[in-house]
Design a protein around this motif. Sequence first.
Motif, PDB file in Angstrom:
ATOM      1  N   TRP A 179       0.819  -1.212   0.000  1.00 33.08           N
ATOM      2  CA  TRP A 179       0.000   0.000   0.000  1.00 33.08           C
ATOM      3  C   TRP A 179       0.850   1.258   0.000  1.00 33.08           C
ATOM      4  O   TRP A 179       0.495   2.269  -0.609  1.00 33.08           O
ATOM      5  CB  TRP A 179      -0.975  -0.014   1.181  1.00 33.08           C
ATOM      6  N   ASP A 180       2.001   1.223   0.658  1.00 33.13           N
ATOM      7  CA  ASP A 180       2.897   2.384   0.608  1.00 33.13           C
ATOM      8  C   ASP A 180       3.343   2.652  -0.822  1.00 33.13           C
ATOM      9  O   ASP A 180       3.397   3.807  -1.270  1.00 33.13           O
ATOM     10  CB  ASP A 180       4.123   2.147   1.503  1.00 33.13           C
ATOM     11  N   ILE A 183       0.413   4.191  -2.901  1.00 31.28           N
ATOM     12  CA  ILE A 183       0.198   5.615  -2.634  1.00 31.28           C
ATOM     13  C   ILE A 183       1.306   6.447  -3.264  1.00 31.28           C
ATOM     14  O   ILE A 183       1.044   7.490  -3.885  1.00 31.28           O
ATOM     15  CB  ILE A 183       0.092   5.855  -1.119  1.00 31.28           C
ATOM     16  N   ALA A 184       2.553   5.981  -3.143  1.00 30.11           N
ATOM     17  CA  ALA A 184       3.669   6.717  -3.743  1.00 30.11           C
ATOM     18  C   ALA A 184       3.527   6.781  -5.258  1.00 30.11           C
ATOM     19  O   ALA A 184       3.715   7.847  -5.875  1.00 30.11           O
ATOM     20  CB  ALA A 184       4.999   6.056  -3.363  1.00 30.11           C
ATOM     21  N   ASP A 185       3.170   5.653  -5.872  1.00 34.29           N
ATOM     22  CA  ASP A 185       2.966   5.634  -7.322  1.00 34.29           C
ATOM     23  C   ASP A 185       1.774   6.510  -7.708  1.00 34.29           C
ATOM     24  O   ASP A 185       1.813   7.240  -8.703  1.00 34.29           O
ATOM     25  CB  ASP A 185       2.725   4.204  -7.809  1.00 34.29           C
ATOM     26  N   GLY A 186       0.727   6.439  -6.924  1.00 38.19           N
ATOM     27  CA  GLY A 186      -0.468   7.227  -7.214  1.00 38.19           C
ATOM     28  C   GLY A 186      -0.185   8.713  -7.226  1.00 38.19           C
ATOM     29  O   GLY A 186      -0.731   9.457  -8.058  1.00 38.19           O
ATOM     30  N   LYS A 187       0.676   9.158  -6.330  1.00 40.07           N
ATOM     31  CA  LYS A 187       1.021  10.582  -6.286  1.00 40.07           C
ATOM     32  C   LYS A 187       1.826  10.989  -7.519  1.00 40.07           C
ATOM     33  O   LYS A 187       1.656  12.094  -8.043  1.00 40.07           O
ATOM     34  CB  LYS A 187       1.779  10.893  -4.993  1.00 40.07           C
ATOM     35  N   ALA A 248      -9.217  11.267   0.706  1.00 38.76           N
ATOM     36  CA  ALA A 248      -9.187  12.263   1.774  1.00 38.76           C
ATOM     37  C   ALA A 248      -7.781  12.736   2.128  1.00 38.76           C
ATOM     38  O   ALA A 248      -7.535  13.935   2.262  1.00 38.76           O
ATOM     39  CB  ALA A 248      -9.862  11.697   3.020  1.00 38.76           C
ATOM     40  N   LYS A 249      -6.863  11.812   2.285  1.00 39.27           N
ATOM     41  CA  LYS A 249      -5.509  12.141   2.751  1.00 39.27           C
ATOM     42  C   LYS A 249      -4.477  12.059   1.639  1.00 39.27           C
ATOM     43  O   LYS A 249      -3.690  12.991   1.433  1.00 39.27           O
ATOM     44  CB  LYS A 249      -5.121  11.188   3.886  1.00 39.27           C
ATOM     45  N   ASP A 250      -4.477  10.955   0.909  1.00 42.67           N
ATOM     46  CA  ASP A 250      -3.453  10.737  -0.108  1.00 42.67           C
ATOM     47  C   ASP A 250      -3.735  11.510  -1.385  1.00 42.67           C
ATOM     48  O   ASP A 250      -2.815  11.776  -2.167  1.00 42.67           O
ATOM     49  CB  ASP A 250      -3.342   9.243  -0.412  1.00 42.67           C
ATOM     50  N   LYS A 251      -5.006  11.812  -1.619  1.00 42.21           N
ATOM     51  CA  LYS A 251      -5.446  12.642  -2.750  1.00 42.21           C
ATOM     52  C   LYS A 251      -4.979  12.093  -4.108  1.00 42.21           C
ATOM     53  O   LYS A 251      -4.517  12.819  -4.978  1.00 42.21           O
ATOM     54  CB  LYS A 251      -4.987  14.090  -2.569  1.00 42.21           C
ATOM     55  N   PRO A 302      -2.541  -4.751  -3.877  1.00 42.68           N
ATOM     56  CA  PRO A 302      -1.479  -4.610  -2.871  1.00 42.68           C
ATOM     57  C   PRO A 302      -1.929  -5.015  -1.472  1.00 42.68           C
ATOM     58  O   PRO A 302      -3.107  -4.897  -1.111  1.00 42.68           O
ATOM     59  CB  PRO A 302      -1.158  -3.111  -2.922  1.00 42.68           C
ATOM     60  N   VAL A 303      -0.971  -5.491  -0.695  1.00 43.91           N
ATOM     61  CA  VAL A 303      -1.205  -5.861   0.701  1.00 43.91           C
ATOM     62  C   VAL A 303      -0.134  -5.174   1.558  1.00 43.91           C
ATOM     63  O   VAL A 303       0.772  -4.517   1.037  1.00 43.91           O
ATOM     64  CB  VAL A 303      -1.166  -7.387   0.904  1.00 43.91           C
ATOM     65  N   GLN A 304      -0.243  -5.323   2.850  1.00 41.53           N
ATOM     66  CA  GLN A 304       0.674  -4.600   3.739  1.00 41.53           C
ATOM     67  C   GLN A 304       2.138  -4.971   3.497  1.00 41.53           C
ATOM     68  O   GLN A 304       3.003  -4.119   3.425  1.00 41.53           O
ATOM     69  CB  GLN A 304       0.297  -4.884   5.198  1.00 41.53           C
ATOM     70  N   SER A 305       2.406  -6.277   3.345  1.00 40.06           N
ATOM     71  CA  SER A 305       3.787  -6.741   3.214  1.00 40.06           C
ATOM     72  C   SER A 305       4.268  -6.810   1.778  1.00 40.06           C
ATOM     73  O   SER A 305       5.463  -6.886   1.517  1.00 40.06           O
ATOM     74  CB  SER A 305       3.918  -8.135   3.818  1.00 40.06           C
ATOM     75  N   GLY A 306       3.338  -6.847   0.834  1.00 38.33           N
ATOM     76  CA  GLY A 306       3.703  -7.020  -0.567  1.00 38.33           C
ATOM     77  C   GLY A 306       3.583  -8.452  -1.042  1.00 38.33           C
ATOM     78  O   GLY A 306       3.676  -8.724  -2.229  1.00 38.33           O
TER      79      GLY A 306
END
Length: 438
Positions: A179-180, A183-187, A248-251, A302-306
């Motif tokens: 998930w990290d 979000i990074a890719d999404g930005k 809301a947060k990651d936009k 995606p999952v927490q660990s990958g």
Amino acid sequence: MRRTRAAAAGAVTVSLLTAVTACGGGSATGGGSNDSPKTLTYWASNQGASIEVDKKVLQPELDKFEKQTGIKVKLEVIPWSDLLNRILTATTSGQGPDVLNIGNTWSASLQATGALLPWDAKNFDAIGGKDRFVDSALGSTGAQGEDPAAVPLYSMSYALYYNKKMFADAGITEPPATWDELIADGKKLTKGGKWGIGIEGANPSENVHHAFVFAKQHGADFFTADGKPDFTNDGAVAGVKQYVDLMAKDKIAAPGNAEYAQNQSVSDFAKRKTAMLLWQSASANLKSQGMNEDEYGVAPVPVQSGTPGTGKQVNSMVAGINLAVFKNSDNLDGAKKFVKFMTSDEEQKVLNTAYSSIPPVKAAQEDASFNAGANTVLKDTLATSAAAMPQVADESQFETAVGTAVKELLADAAAGRPVTTASVKAALEKAQQQMPAK
């Protein structure tokens, strides 16, 4: 509560109707097959990009069935926004179809009404036997310890669909596994009027599916082991907030997505407006909207660990469509013949190919066409890292209550109102209060 006696069926149905949000439709059309034992009425769920697409897929197969058996099938394709209301109205009025599609997650709830034909050993034998179906699909056909209320028709799982060119242009070389990373890719992908990911905030069914999976990834569920609602535990709250935070947060999701209903996020992805999409078996839908398969890749959600797997690394619910029969049908023999036809090895290949889903029938699933490309990801997910939605009698109320709570939270996010752990917990507490008293 995993079992509801027939005497309580009326009360269960009333509570189901109360819980369902008003969404148009809501009245059954036509009864069983009163006009002729050579006629069946079939309610099909909207699986393609439009109702017209579904009619083009299904009508030739229904014609084939009529040619084989002499039984004409009257088809109605019903959008998801109306389907549950239509079915519930039919269970109370007795005026419904002979055969119908149900979302597999509703199986236990609709089973509790007592309106559906139980698939005991004799009925399964009439369609070739229960052992023809894969276990994961049979796990979402009704409450544990009961004869199934329906038969698996299409199996699906969620996957991450990503636009290869948009990824390459942003310098991203592989799909996100955690998930990290998402979000990074999404930005990186949210620029120039394009957005990292598309969601459907006004689609309660989509909302609750993601809420369930994200809660699982936080080690939680929405029901206790004895079937009692537990919507405000820390993991459930964290899972819902993680989903809403895409906006809301990651936009990385457009505020306008808060108003999106069925298929609108798929359409945006097909039009290259968004770079990523979380969807069930989307390939056929994308193709019908003009997107070539070589334009996108498919990866596990995606999952927490990958690393997807059992336990906290669940990355999909066991999605799919079941085929049910109203037990007050005037043509039960014909209805069972139709179920046998629709779940035959050959027909399973035709239908699941058309909808880019996976056959829940073992022999059909072994066909080479279901073991390549996107289907490899979907099959592996169903086999190793998907969890069945709660098979409890109140499941459909749960879907409506939590799906609507997430819809309201996404509306807050779109309007710029803060979405906090406390506000998510309050929304889920309100949803839990809407569940029938035990």
